[in-house]
Design an enzyme around this catalytic site. Structure first.
Site, PDB file in Angstrom:
ATOM      1  N   CYS A 226      10.690   5.191 -12.316  1.00 30.63           N
ATOM      2  CA  CYS A 226       9.001   5.368 -12.518  1.00 30.63           C
ATOM      3  C   CYS A 226       8.785   6.783 -11.397  1.00 30.63           C
ATOM      4  CB  CYS A 226       8.391   4.238 -12.308  1.00 30.63           C
ATOM      5  SG  CYS A 226       6.800   4.437 -13.179  1.00 30.63           S
TER       6      CYS A 226
ATOM      7  N   HIS B  94      10.758   0.484 -16.100  1.00 26.95           N
ATOM      8  CA  HIS B  94      11.129  -0.408 -14.759  1.00 26.95           C
ATOM      9  C   HIS B  94      12.149  -1.320 -15.116  1.00 26.95           C
ATOM     10  CE1 HIS B  94       7.953   0.490 -11.524  1.00 26.95           C
ATOM     11  NE2 HIS B  94       7.497   0.592 -12.455  1.00 26.95           N
TER      12      HIS B  94
ATOM     13  N   GLU C  10      14.159  -2.831 -13.754  1.00 32.84           N
ATOM     14  CA  GLU C  10      14.529  -4.269 -13.116  1.00 32.84           C
ATOM     15  C   GLU C  10      13.824  -5.486 -13.612  1.00 32.84           C
ATOM     16  OE1 GLU C  10      12.350  -1.470 -12.324  1.00 32.84           O
ATOM     17  OE2 GLU C  10      10.885  -1.946 -10.819  1.00 32.84           O
TER      18      GLU C  10
HETATM   19  N1  GLN Z   1       2.094   6.631  -9.414  1.00 31.28           N
HETATM   20  C1  GLN Z   1       2.926   6.702 -10.605  1.00 31.28           C
HETATM   21  C2  GLN Z   1       2.216   6.837 -11.622  1.00 31.28           C
HETATM   22  O1  GLN Z   1       1.227   5.970 -11.832  1.00 31.28           O
HETATM   23  C3  GLN Z   1       4.262   5.950 -10.677  1.00 31.28           C
HETATM   24  C4  GLN Z   1       3.928   4.469 -10.912  1.00 31.28           C
HETATM   25  C5  GLN Z   1       5.208   3.608 -10.605  1.00 31.28           C
HETATM   26  O2  GLN Z   1       6.067   4.051  -9.989  1.00 31.28           O
HETATM   27  N2  GLN Z   1       5.113   2.551 -11.094  1.00 31.28           N
HETATM   28  O3  GLN Z   1       2.602   7.489 -12.894  1.00 31.28           O
END
Ligand code: GLN
Length: 542
Positions: free
Chosen positions: A380, A514, A516
């Site tokens: 992410c 994600h 995970e």
């Molecule tokens: N801050 C980034 C966004 O909102 C990444 C978010 C995250 O890593 N879950 O896009």
């Protein structure tokens, strides 16, 4: 009709109610029953999505896009039943719904009160969609005696009568502290906690005692007698080294057989614990070790990265690899050269994150991984920062950045104002509320034929969980491709980059979702398995 098991906690928080609930769910499954787990959180936030991970731990995202408590991650990992938005609720959400109804005029003429309106809403939440399971296990967050949890306790007290006492069971989990100066285990806090519970009308049927050492029979007898619970239903839960040992540990102490006997259920078949025994034996026979460095911002609290920690562990376990995780504060890599921290590592990972603090340190770590050919997994924010790094280094755009940190000449990661979710179009702008408005939940991604991820997933289309507001800016795709970056996963409409990889690197994959959140101890996530094998390759080279 489902049977209901309520799990409450006493004495202190963080005793592992979530793990005990998940373990009991898994044990009942081993007896052939269908289970579902739910969690009630007494705080006033509508969901944990806006809370600092250092205070609250990870926000666990379900397929249907709910931002939930991390205990739901334990439930999924232990029972392999995917949670939904109907499995976690907070006081804040209950009050929000009731107040919205009140404003609409739904209670016209009536006074809206905690009893019955709040308690009725709680009971409705607990009992909805339970026809398809044999057991609904419901954990109450916090500790008995907390003012804010009172409506939850009142609701479950009422439910016992309404659902018929034979269909309900109360389990209370407490701490048995060892007082070094006296050389004794103390039962008094448990006695007081049970007293508190009975004063609000709940007599526990089973008490689980968390303790850092074996609990002598005398202490268990004392608790049985003072707390009015039969001796066989005082279940010790002594600390174990590996969380996946908890189910068998509780089984050996009789938890599942007591639960079945309280419900008057004969043991259907011989329970099947093979997979739990196997995981414990695998965990104690790890052969090789590798070092993974996680460069993040919330490293003071490992619960902030709970699912990540677990996914890495699962991936190690299946290949008998012991993964030593080193948590590195990304701010340290802003003032010192990355080599000082990353020289001896076998793999680097930049996990999800929010905000500018420490971001340059993450970018430095990613450049180190790319240039020194150290296996890299970006998750992410870890993908967004990889795009920033490569735009600066490969496209020679020193001002490239994400608009999450403010205006920039080259917005290589930008706020997504519109995207497709199934048949609907989601719209956002700078003025949208922060709570519950990210790109949340499971989305499909289409994988590029012949790419590394195509081979890893052994699939052309995948479905993974998201939680982010910003996206990699597709306008820079062509330029980055010209520099050798492969966009190996895209949203089905081709507009949102989901995965990038570097073919001229031993293992460099960054993903917008994600992974995970979907890893299970008995079914580790393929990305993590491949990443840990790459780390092993690297470790063998040295
Ligand atoms: N801050 C980034 C966004 O909102 C990444 C978010 C995250 O890593 N879950 O896009």
């Amino acid at each position: 009709m489902a049977r209901f098991i309520f799990i409450t906690g006493g004495v202190v928080s963080s005793l592992g109610k979530g793990l005990s609930s998940a373990s009991l769910g898994a044990l009942l499954q081993s007896h052939g029953y269908k289970v579902k787990l739910r969690k009630l959180d007494p705080y006033l936030n509508v969901d944990p999505g806006t809370m600092n991970p250092i205070q609250h731990g990870e926000v666990f995202v379900t397929d249907d896009g709910a931002e939930t408590d991390l205990d739901l991650g334990h439930y999924e990992r232990f029972t392999d039943v995917s949670a939904t938005k109907f499995d976690n609720i907070t006081s804040g959400k209950i009050y929000q719904d009731i107040i919205q109804k009140e404003r609409k005029g739904d209670y016209l003429g009536g006074t809206v009160q905690v009893i019955p309106h709040v308690t009725d809403a709680i009971k409705e939440f607990i009992t909805q969609y339970t026809d398809d399971v044999d057991f609904l296990l419901c954990e109450i967050g916090g500790t008995v005696g907390d003012i804010e949890a009172l409506p939850f306790f009142e609701a479950i007290r009422q439910l016992r009568n309404e659902l018929n006492p034979e269909n309900c069971l109360f389990i209370h989990l407490t701490l048995l502290p060892f007082i070094a100066a006296a050389g004794e285990l103390k039962t008094k806090p448990t006695q007081h906690s049970v007293k508190e519970l009975t004063s609000i009308g709940i007599q526990p049927d089973i008490i689980i005692l968390r303790c850092d050492r074996d609990i002598p029979e005398d202490e268990r007898k004392k608790i049985s007698s003072f707390c009015n619970v039969p001796f066989s239903r005082i279940i010790p839960a002594v600390d174990v080294g590996n969380i996946y040992d908890v189910p068998m540990n509780l089984h050996q102490n009789g938890l599942d057989s007591e639960v079945l006997s309280i419900f008057n259920l004969k043991q259907k078949n011989k329970p099947n614990f093979i997979k739990w025994k196997k995981i414990s034996s695998n965990a104690s026979s790890l052969e090789e070790s590798v070092k993974v460095s996680i460069v993040g911002k919330y490293i003071q609290l490992q619960d902030a990265y709970k699912s990540l920690d677990e996914a890495i562990y699962h991936a190690g376990l299946i290949n008998k690899i012991k993964v030593n995780v080193e948590w590195i504060d990304s701010e340290l890599l802003e003032s010192s050269p990355p080599i000082d921290y990353l020289d001896s590592t076998d793999a680097i990972l930049v996990p999800g994150g929010f905000g500018q603090r420490g971001s340059e340190g993450k970018i430095n770590a990613i450049r180190f991984a790319r240039e020194k050919k150290v296996p890299y997994l970006g998750i992410c924010f870890g993908m967004q920062m990889a795009i920033v790094e490569m735009s600066r280094s490969l496209l020679k755009l020193p001002g490239a950045n994400t608009t999450e940190f403010g205006d920039t000449d080259h917005p290589v990661v930008d706020l997504m104002k519109q995207w497709k979710k199934g048949k609907t179009t989601q719209k956002r702008d700078e003025n949208t509320d922060l709570g519950g408005t990210m790109r949340l939940g499971a989305y499909d991604a289409v994988l590029k034929k012949g790419s590394k991820v195509n081979e890893i997933y052994k699939a052309n289309k995948i479905n993974e969980r998201h939680r982010h507001r910003w996206e990699v800016n597709i306008d820079y795709k062509k330029h980055l491709e010209n520099q050798g970056v492969v966009f190996s996963g895209l949203s089905p409409d081709g507009k949102l980059p989901e995965i990038i990889e570097l073919p001229d690197h031993p293992w460099f994959v960054a993903v917008q979702f994600h992974p995970e959140l979907k890893s299970r101890p008995f079914n580790p996530h393929p990305l993590f398995v491949s990443y840990i094998l790459a780390a092993r390759e690297k470790s063998r080279l040295v």
